[in-house]
Each structure stands twice: as structure tokens, then as C-alpha cells.
Design a protein around this motif. Sequence first.
Motif, mmCIF file in Angstrom:
data_model
loop_
_atom_site.group_PDB
_atom_site.id
_atom_site.type_symbol
_atom_site.label_atom_id
_atom_site.label_comp_id
_atom_site.label_asym_id
_atom_site.label_seq_id
_atom_site.Cartn_x
_atom_site.Cartn_y
_atom_site.Cartn_z
ATOM 1 N N GLU A 199 -2.555 8.038 115.128
ATOM 2 C CA GLU A 199 -2.008 7.089 114.163
ATOM 3 C C GLU A 199 -1.505 7.777 112.902
ATOM 4 O OE1 GLU A 199 -3.909 3.681 111.269
ATOM 5 O OE2 GLU A 199 -4.576 3.758 113.364
ATOM 6 N N THR A 200 -2.244 8.764 112.418
ATOM 7 C CA THR A 200 -1.847 9.470 111.197
ATOM 8 C C THR A 200 -0.497 10.149 111.374
ATOM 9 O OG1 THR A 200 -4.153 9.841 110.587
ATOM 10 C CG2 THR A 200 -2.505 11.262 109.559
ATOM 11 N N ALA A 201 -0.290 10.763 112.538
ATOM 12 C CA ALA A 201 0.971 11.461 112.801
ATOM 13 C C ALA A 201 2.135 10.478 112.907
ATOM 14 C CB ALA A 201 0.849 12.289 114.078
ATOM 15 N N VAL A 202 1.890 9.311 113.495
ATOM 16 C CA VAL A 202 2.952 8.312 113.623
ATOM 17 C C VAL A 202 3.355 7.800 112.241
ATOM 18 C CG1 VAL A 202 3.575 6.050 114.550
ATOM 19 C CG2 VAL A 202 2.213 7.630 115.925
ATOM 20 N N LEU A 203 2.368 7.497 111.389
ATOM 21 C CA LEU A 203 2.663 7.013 110.045
ATOM 22 C C LEU A 203 3.403 8.070 109.229
ATOM 23 C CD1 LEU A 203 -0.696 5.185 109.235
ATOM 24 C CD2 LEU A 203 1.492 4.143 109.901
ATOM 25 N N ALA A 204 3.021 9.327 109.422
ATOM 26 C CA ALA A 204 3.713 10.411 108.720
ATOM 27 C C ALA A 204 5.172 10.488 109.146
ATOM 28 C CB ALA A 204 3.008 11.734 108.975
ATOM 29 N N ALA A 205 5.446 10.276 110.440
ATOM 30 C CA ALA A 205 6.823 10.309 110.923
ATOM 31 C C ALA A 205 7.644 9.150 110.369
ATOM 32 C CB ALA A 205 6.836 10.277 112.449
ATOM 33 N N ASP A 226 12.441 -10.716 115.909
ATOM 34 C CA ASP A 226 11.935 -10.833 117.276
ATOM 35 C C ASP A 226 10.500 -11.327 117.180
ATOM 36 O OD1 ASP A 226 11.667 -10.728 120.015
ATOM 37 O OD2 ASP A 226 11.947 -8.558 120.182
ATOM 38 N N GLU A 227 9.913 -11.653 118.303
ATOM 39 C CA GLU A 227 8.550 -12.168 118.304
ATOM 40 C C GLU A 227 7.524 -11.042 118.268
ATOM 41 O OE1 GLU A 227 8.110 -14.852 121.584
ATOM 42 O OE2 GLU A 227 9.614 -16.252 120.792
ATOM 43 N N ALA A 228 6.441 -11.280 117.540
ATOM 44 C CA ALA A 228 5.283 -10.393 117.523
ATOM 45 C C ALA A 228 4.078 -11.222 117.932
ATOM 46 C CB ALA A 228 5.084 -9.790 116.136
ATOM 47 N N LEU A 229 3.266 -10.686 118.834
ATOM 48 C CA LEU A 229 2.223 -11.477 119.451
ATOM 49 C C LEU A 229 0.834 -11.021 119.040
ATOM 50 C CD1 LEU A 229 3.718 -11.645 123.067
ATOM 51 C CD2 LEU A 229 4.116 -13.190 121.134
ATOM 52 N N MET A 230 -0.085 -11.960 119.079
ATOM 53 C CA MET A 230 -1.467 -11.687 118.744
ATOM 54 C C MET A 230 -1.994 -10.471 119.516
ATOM 55 S SD MET A 230 -4.756 -14.220 119.228
ATOM 56 C CE MET A 230 -3.795 -15.648 118.714
ATOM 57 N N GLU A 231 -2.672 -9.577 118.800
ATOM 58 C CA GLU A 231 -3.317 -8.368 119.300
ATOM 59 C C GLU A 231 -2.344 -7.250 119.684
ATOM 60 O OE1 GLU A 231 -6.409 -9.144 122.150
ATOM 61 O OE2 GLU A 231 -7.488 -10.471 120.777
ATOM 62 N N GLU A 232 -1.062 -7.419 119.382
ATOM 63 C CA GLU A 232 -0.159 -6.286 119.479
ATOM 64 C C GLU A 232 -0.367 -5.378 118.269
ATOM 65 O OE1 GLU A 232 3.868 -6.842 121.825
ATOM 66 O OE2 GLU A 232 3.819 -8.218 120.118
ATOM 67 N N ASP A 233 -0.091 -4.085 118.443
ATOM 68 C CA ASP A 233 -0.140 -3.143 117.322
ATOM 69 C C ASP A 233 1.139 -3.278 116.502
ATOM 70 O OD1 ASP A 233 -2.626 -2.090 117.873
ATOM 71 O OD2 ASP A 233 -1.838 -0.488 119.139
ATOM 72 N N LEU A 234 0.969 -3.441 115.196
ATOM 73 C CA LEU A 234 2.097 -3.630 114.299
ATOM 74 C C LEU A 234 2.110 -2.510 113.272
ATOM 75 C CD1 LEU A 234 4.228 -6.062 113.812
ATOM 76 C CD2 LEU A 234 2.849 -6.505 111.794
ATOM 77 N N TYR A 235 3.274 -1.908 113.065
ATOM 78 C CA TYR A 235 3.450 -0.883 112.032
ATOM 79 C C TYR A 235 4.264 -1.504 110.894
ATOM 80 C CZ TYR A 235 1.747 2.661 115.292
ATOM 81 O OH TYR A 235 0.961 3.402 116.147
#
Length: 341
Positions: free
Chosen positions: A183-189, A260-269
Motif C-alpha cells: 500500500e505504501t508503494a502504491v500511494l507513493a506512486a 462510475d459506481e463504487a461498491l461496498m468493501e471495494e478498496d478505494l484510493y
Amino acid sequence: MTAAVEPSPGLGYLLGDTTVVRLRPRFEGSNIGTWIGFKHINYLVEEAVLVHFDRAGWPSRRLYAEHGLACEFTGMDTRILHALHLDDQVEAEIAPARFRGERGDALTFKVTLRVDRDGAALKAATSKVRLSLRADPAAAPGVPAAFRPFTVARLGEELPPVADPAPEYTAAAERVLASGGDETAVLAALTAGRNAHAWKWNISYPYCHFTERLQLSGYLRLMEEAKDRFVRDRGISIKTLLDERKWIPACPASRVRIVDEALMEEDLYTVYAVELVFKDLTYTSRMDNYVHRDGRLRLVQSGTITHGYAEITGRGDWGLVPFDQRVLDALNGTGRDTGNA
């Protein structure tokens, strides 16, 4: 008890008439002293439009229970002209507007909020609102013919696709995800070299409605949290400036659109980036949200918010103040690496 309004076969009132209703800001929305925060002003706008549907004989409950149509707010562009307070009696005027999408006219309204100040009615806020009627395949069939032009199978499909505002950062983050990065690397990108802050969370049910979808008011809450996280990361947290200077955030404008739609328990950035600091008075930030789906980061929401600062001079008084160098440096990311890292 007021008798229920019977629905008409057409949409004459809904799309042709104006509703005026008296509303009150909610106690929970009084964040600082008795001032009402921007998201609760938008909640008043939302409530006003729902009253208009009810007056037309098509309350949101009936649309869903009888016809499987979920009344979804998909866009809200609001300008705040005067502060609202706890216990204000707000007059809301809801008027149909015209908007052309790819599939024809959309359900759009102009909402004006007015409040009495010293015997004069002041225009407190204006908003342009867009709705979609999202068909629920598990609900009862039979969409009224008049509503078919506004019915969608998926939120966002009635408008042209919205381009990712930062595709190079999204692509970099997707490469990190594909290589198994944490997660840290994704946020850094997502934030490297940008004047931005980002975080990941799992969509929880309090932010959702109609069983599973993240609702527009949930994005408003995220927008407020994003501001809070950003300034805290820059060393000028809301509590810090309150304690040191009696400064509070003041929001003259916000705009949110569901792509677009975002659904319960999906990972959101969530990515919050300062785009423009106007002189030393206001700054505008963009908030974009992406879900991690099928190996991709898919844009589901995009919007902007403008903030300034006001100094509290009494329990009911405040005045706008210019940014000093410390605040300007923090907002611009001057003298530090931008992004989460």
C-alpha cells in the motif's frame, strides 16, 4: 396528517414547476461554534430536491419500492455566498433545469438557499444538481414510460467518459500493484512529485445506500476528510490553526461528480491535490477517487473544492483573513517533498 400526493402519469410538475420549502440545518453539521459546514449545506440541497420529487408525487421510496428505480445524486456544483448557522430557517427554491447528455435530457435542478439576516432575505447558496434513476435488476419491473429517458443500468453511463486527470500517476500505481507492491508503494506512486496527499480505505456500509453503492454524500464526507488529512500532513492541521490563531476553514465552492459506481468493501484510493493557490486568499484542490478492480485503478469520482480561512472574533462572528507565508508554504508544498512519501 397531510394526504399523500398521487403520482401523475407524466412529469409535468417534476420537470416544469418550482418548489419552495423551509428547511433547517442539522445539529450534527455544526462543526465550529454554530457555523454549518459545506457538506451539510450540500445536504440541505439534497433534501430540497427530494422534497421536490415528493411534491411531484414521486418520492424516492415509491420510485424504488414500486418501480426499482434508485434516485441517485450524481453531480452537485455548489457556491456558498453567506454562512449558515445552527437553527437558521432556510428557504430552498428548487427549479428544473435543462441538461443534455449522451442519452438525452438528464434530471437536473437549480437550487437556491436563502436565509433571513436583519429582516432581509440573503441568497446563501446556489447549486446545480444532477440525478440519475438507477435501475435495480432485483426490484420490481415496470419503469414508468416518462422515466425511461432518465433510467440507467449503471451510474455515469449517460454522460461521455471522464478522462483521468492524472493518468501518468495512475499508470505508475497500477504497475506497482501488478508487481505486488504494498500500500505504501502504491500511494507513493500516486503522489510522487505532486502537491498531493493520498490514502487507501475499504468502503464501509455507512457510506453506502440502496444496499451497496457509495453515495454522493459519502464523497462529500471524504472531501472533508481529505482536507483534514492534507493540512495535518503539512503541519497546519485544523486544530493547530484553531489553537494558535482562531482560524477555521471557510469553503465558498465545491463540486462533486460520480463517474462510475463504487461498491461496498471495494478498496478505494483517495487522492487530494492542491491545483491553484489564488493570491493569498483561497486555494482550490481536486479530489479523485479510484477503485482497485480487475487489476486496474478505475476513476469513480472527480471533483474540486475551494477553501480560505476565517478568523473567529466571537461566538457568532468571523472574518476572512489572508494566508501568511507559513500557510502559503504549506499549501504549495514549498521547501518539502510533495506527496505522501
